[in-house]
Structures are given as C-alpha cells and as structure tokens.
Design a protein around this motif. Structure first.
Motif, PDB file in Angstrom:
ATOM      1  N   LEU A 303       0.827  -1.206   0.000  1.00 29.96           N
ATOM      2  CA  LEU A 303       0.000   0.000   0.000  1.00 29.96           C
ATOM      3  C   LEU A 303       0.862   1.256   0.000  1.00 29.96           C
ATOM      4  O   LEU A 303       0.640   2.180  -0.790  1.00 29.96           O
ATOM      5  CB  LEU A 303      -0.931  -0.008   1.215  1.00 29.96           C
ATOM      6  CG  LEU A 303      -1.744   1.272   1.454  1.00 29.96           C
ATOM      7  CD1 LEU A 303      -2.648   1.581   0.269  1.00 29.96           C
ATOM      8  CD2 LEU A 303      -2.544   1.162   2.742  1.00 29.96           C
ATOM      9  N   HIS A 304       1.862   1.297   0.861  1.00 31.63           N
ATOM     10  CA  HIS A 304       2.685   2.496   0.960  1.00 31.63           C
ATOM     11  C   HIS A 304       3.543   2.697  -0.291  1.00 31.63           C
ATOM     12  O   HIS A 304       3.799   3.843  -0.689  1.00 31.63           O
ATOM     13  CB  HIS A 304       3.547   2.430   2.217  1.00 31.63           C
ATOM     14  CG  HIS A 304       2.731   2.491   3.478  1.00 31.63           C
ATOM     15  ND1 HIS A 304       3.214   2.085   4.703  1.00 31.63           N
ATOM     16  CD2 HIS A 304       1.459   2.890   3.695  1.00 31.63           C
ATOM     17  CE1 HIS A 304       2.276   2.239   5.618  1.00 31.63           C
ATOM     18  NE2 HIS A 304       1.199   2.720   5.032  1.00 31.63           N
ATOM     19  N   ALA A 305       3.956   1.618  -0.913  1.00 32.03           N
ATOM     20  CA  ALA A 305       4.679   1.741  -2.184  1.00 32.03           C
ATOM     21  C   ALA A 305       3.775   2.338  -3.254  1.00 32.03           C
ATOM     22  O   ALA A 305       4.184   3.231  -4.019  1.00 32.03           O
ATOM     23  CB  ALA A 305       5.201   0.378  -2.631  1.00 32.03           C
ATOM     24  N   ALA A 306       2.531   1.861  -3.313  1.00 37.91           N
ATOM     25  CA  ALA A 306       1.580   2.395  -4.292  1.00 37.91           C
ATOM     26  C   ALA A 306       1.318   3.874  -4.042  1.00 37.91           C
ATOM     27  O   ALA A 306       1.273   4.686  -4.978  1.00 37.91           O
ATOM     28  CB  ALA A 306       0.278   1.602  -4.235  1.00 37.91           C
ATOM     29  N   GLU A 307       1.154   4.254  -2.773  1.00 35.98           N
ATOM     30  CA  GLU A 307       0.906   5.659  -2.438  1.00 35.98           C
ATOM     31  C   GLU A 307       2.109   6.531  -2.796  1.00 35.98           C
ATOM     32  O   GLU A 307       1.945   7.663  -3.281  1.00 35.98           O
ATOM     33  CB  GLU A 307       0.586   5.790  -0.954  1.00 35.98           C
ATOM     34  CG  GLU A 307      -0.761   5.194  -0.566  1.00 35.98           C
ATOM     35  CD  GLU A 307      -1.003   5.222   0.925  1.00 35.98           C
ATOM     36  OE1 GLU A 307      -2.171   5.356   1.328  1.00 35.98           O
ATOM     37  OE2 GLU A 307      -0.022   5.103   1.697  1.00 35.98           O
ATOM     38  N   ALA A 308       3.300   6.008  -2.588  1.00 37.52           N
ATOM     39  CA  ALA A 308       4.504   6.785  -2.907  1.00 37.52           C
ATOM     40  C   ALA A 308       4.633   7.016  -4.404  1.00 37.52           C
ATOM     41  O   ALA A 308       4.972   8.126  -4.853  1.00 37.52           O
ATOM     42  CB  ALA A 308       5.748   6.061  -2.373  1.00 37.52           C
ATOM     43  N   VAL A 309       4.360   5.985  -5.200  1.00 35.57           N
ATOM     44  CA  VAL A 309       4.443   6.139  -6.656  1.00 35.57           C
ATOM     45  C   VAL A 309       3.325   7.035  -7.164  1.00 35.57           C
ATOM     46  O   VAL A 309       3.510   7.822  -8.108  1.00 35.57           O
ATOM     47  CB  VAL A 309       4.425   4.761  -7.341  1.00 35.57           C
ATOM     48  CG1 VAL A 309       4.382   4.896  -8.856  1.00 35.57           C
ATOM     49  CG2 VAL A 309       5.668   3.966  -6.932  1.00 35.57           C
TER      50      VAL A 309
END
Length: 409
Positions: A303-309
């Motif tokens: 989730l946090h990777a998706a939000e960062a991208v």
C-alpha cells in the motif's frame, strides 16, 4: 430541479451555494473532515443502494468541487498532489461517493485546457458557487470507448442532439452534463448541457455489483437543445500534447488507493478484534500468528509503495504543467501515472482479497458487508486494464514508443 430514479422515488437536488477553499492545506483539511462524515453509513448505503444526495450536497457546500479552478478565476488551483490525496481520502471513506466527482474534475481540466475565456468564466464561477459537472459517457454497442456516433443536428436554426450514453458517473447528481458528440461535419466536440434541459433524461440503471451508489447509468437525449456557446471543439486540438489523459488517470489511481487503504485498515481492525488464530499456530491471538503478522506487514508495504508512486506521479504532473506540455513530457506524464495505476490496482485487489484470508470465515457474514471492499476494488479497477499499462511502460522503455493520447492512458 428534480431527479426520478428507476425506483420511482423523487429526489430534489440542492441549489448551488458553496464555501470557497483558499489553498491546498484547507482542501486537505476539508477532505479529512468530510471523510469522517462519509464513512458513517457507507456500508449501509452500499447494502441498501441508497444514493448519496445529502452527502453530495455537503461535498458541494464544502467547496471541494472548486479546488482545481485557476486562481485567476477565484479558485485555489491546488496541486495534482493535493487532488490525488483528496480523492484517496474520500474514497477510503466511501469509494462510490468518492468516485462521483471524477468526471467533474476531469472535465474541469478539459475546460482549463480548451475552453474560451467566456467559457472558463461561466463554468469556473458556477463550480465555485457549488455546481457540479457530470458526464454522459461512452455509447453501448460501439467499437470501443472512444467510438462516438451521436451527432448534432440543425433544426429550425437550433442545434439539437438525440442519442443515448452509458457509464455516466455523476450525471444523475449534476447541474451540467458534458458529453462528446460529432458535429455536422463529423468532427469531435464536447457539449455542456444543462441537467434540467427538456428532453434530457438520466436513468438510474447502473447494476454493477461494486461501486453500487455511483449511479453510473444512462443518459438519454431526446431532441435536446444545445447552446452554441457551450461547445468545445475537441477536434481542433486532437493529437496535440496535453495533460487531459494523465489527469483523468491519476484520479482513477487515487480512487483505487483509497479502496486499498480501506481494505487494509479493515483487515487490521478485524484481525485485532475478531479473528481467531489457526490451530497449528499454537498461539492465543490471531495477532500472534506469524503468517498473519507477515502478510499484514506485506499489505502495508504494498500500500505504501503504491501511495509513494502515486504521489511521485502527481508531482510529475505538477512539474510538467508549469514547464509546459510537449509530446515527450506528455509521454513522461502518462508513463508515471501508468506506474501508479498498476500499483494502486494491485494494492486494492490484493488488500481486499487478503481481508478475508487473514480474517477468516467470520468476515464473510453478510451483515458485516465486508465484501464491499473487494466488490469496489474489482469493479473500479476495470476502468482501464492494467495489462495495457504494463505494455505502455515496457514499449516506452524498450522501443521509445510514446503512449497513445486518450483519457485511458
């Protein structure tokens, strides 16, 4: 101005009257406050398919609908980073409700890009007063979503349109209904039609198993009058570089991010409060099960990777809007957003699936309505297939092929 749904219930749409938001910080604060309100009853609205008229009235009154209006027209002109955050915040609370303004903001960007000075003044001022733009979407039976057959026709010196559109998210709740048409020369245009125009009917026939209260149904035009001053000549800029497509797509990615957040949050809550550990784990609580711990950590990483991208893509759009859009920078924007769309899609689908795997059979009870997270994820992520996002990214990197220019890339 009234709407009649296919249930026969009469709904009065609120008159426009809105606060004007000043800046990005206020936009985010207002979104957070509305999300707290919208989360209450979201499960019941989904279960009963109760359309969110009252909630949309609060959305309009809050001023969130005007946050992308340029400053020279009185708006906050927030960044794309803020716009994406606002959608994710609202969609974590209720993704059906949060999706409804997608076409509102998408078409505001079209007006900003293509509209005349008088059109910008007319529609931007209306939006700041609380008016909403909807959408009369693609046509059923066409070759693809960009295939437009509905045409304008001149009758007694007036422009009229007849036809039928579908996937019209937001039209049922709108004050203005933009739609794509062909003019009498066969050229693509957009016409912004008053919602209460004689002959314009919005039919609440959306029956999707997810995103149930978006009312993404049909719009029927029966000899509807079209104001010549409300026409945008899309054909004049066809093929020219713009951010219209990437902006549309980053909104979709942000919606999926919100769905993913809700699913992951619900997983953690349910595991803490109600799930039982698997007997072979030899522990007293589900939160001590090593495999549950591991997968919960993985969900948050994804989730946090998706939000960062997603945020990185939004910053790319902000930079390019300031620097100017060229063929190359539009491609850069599309690829950046495509990466975000891939990851937010996967985070939403995986998060909604893991909710049940980690929570166990108790989570499937109908009265909990936790399946709405998976249903919402599955339906919304069909908006544009990620298999073509992977293709566009790979083709760009390997073969220097620029992505197609349309609202789905």
């Amino acid at each position: 101005m009234n709407d009649i749904s296919n249930t026969g219930v009469l709904h009065a749409r609120p008159q426009a009257d809105a606060h004007v938001i000043a800046d990005d910080a206020e936009a985010l604060a207002v979104a957070e406050q509305l999300a707290l309100e919208f989360a209450v009853g979201a499960a019941e609205r989904d279960r009963q398919r109760r359309l969110p008229y009252d909630e949309l009235a609060r959305f309009s009154a809050s001023g969130l609908g005007g946050i992308t209006v340029p400053r020279e027209y009185g708006g906050a002109d927030v960044s794309f980073v803020t716009l994406a955050r606002v959608f994710a915040i609202l969609c974590e609370a209720d993704p059906s409700l949060g999706q409804i303004p997608q076409n509102h903001f998408g078409f505001l960007n079209v007006i900003r890009t293509l509209g005349s000075a008088s059109q910008k003044q007319r529609y931007f001022s209306g939006v700041l007063a609380g008016k909403r733009l909807g959408n009369a979407g693609p046509e059923r039976g066409s070759r693809n979503t960009t295939d437009v057959q509905t045409r304008l026709a001149t009758a007694d010196g007036e422009l009229r349109v007849s036809g039928r559109k579908f996937y019209s998210t937001g039209a049922l709740f709108a004050h203005w209904v933009p739609t794509k048409l062909l003019d009498e020369q066969g050229r693509l245009i957009a016409a912004i039609i008053e919602r209460d125009s004689p002959g314009l009917t919005v039919i609440d026939d959306w029956s999707g198993f997810g995103q149930r209260t978006t009312a993404s149904g049909s719009v029927v035009f029966n000899n509807v009058l079209v104001d010549p001053e409300a026409i945008l000549p899309l054909w004049q800029t066809a093929g020219e570089p713009s951010l219209v497509g990437p902006v549309s797509q980053i909104i979709q990615a942000a919606i999926d991010a919100g769905i993913a957040r809700a699913a992951v949050r619900e997983t953690v809550r349910f595991v803490k409060e109600q799930a039982r550990p698997w007997l072979d784990a030899g522990v007293e609580r589900a939160t001590d099960d090593p495999y549950v711990i591991r997968d919960t950590g993985l969900l948050h990483v994804e989730l946090h990777a998706a939000e960062a991208v997603l945020e990185r893509a939004a910053r790319t759009l902000d930079r390019i809007r300031v620097a100017g859009v060229t063929a190359q920078t539009q491609a850069e924007a599309s690829i950046a957003v495509a990466k975000a769309k891939v990851l937010t899609t996967e985070a939403a689908l995986n998060g909604a699936e893991k909710l049940f795997e980690l929570s166990g059979s108790r989570a499937v009870l109908e009265e909990l309505n936790l399946d709405r997270h998976w249903r919402n994820a599955r339906v919304h992520t069909l908006h544009d297939p990620v298999r073509w996002k992977y293709f566009a990214i790979g083709n760009y990197l390997l073969n220097d092929v620029l992505p197609q220019r349309h609202a789905w890339i």
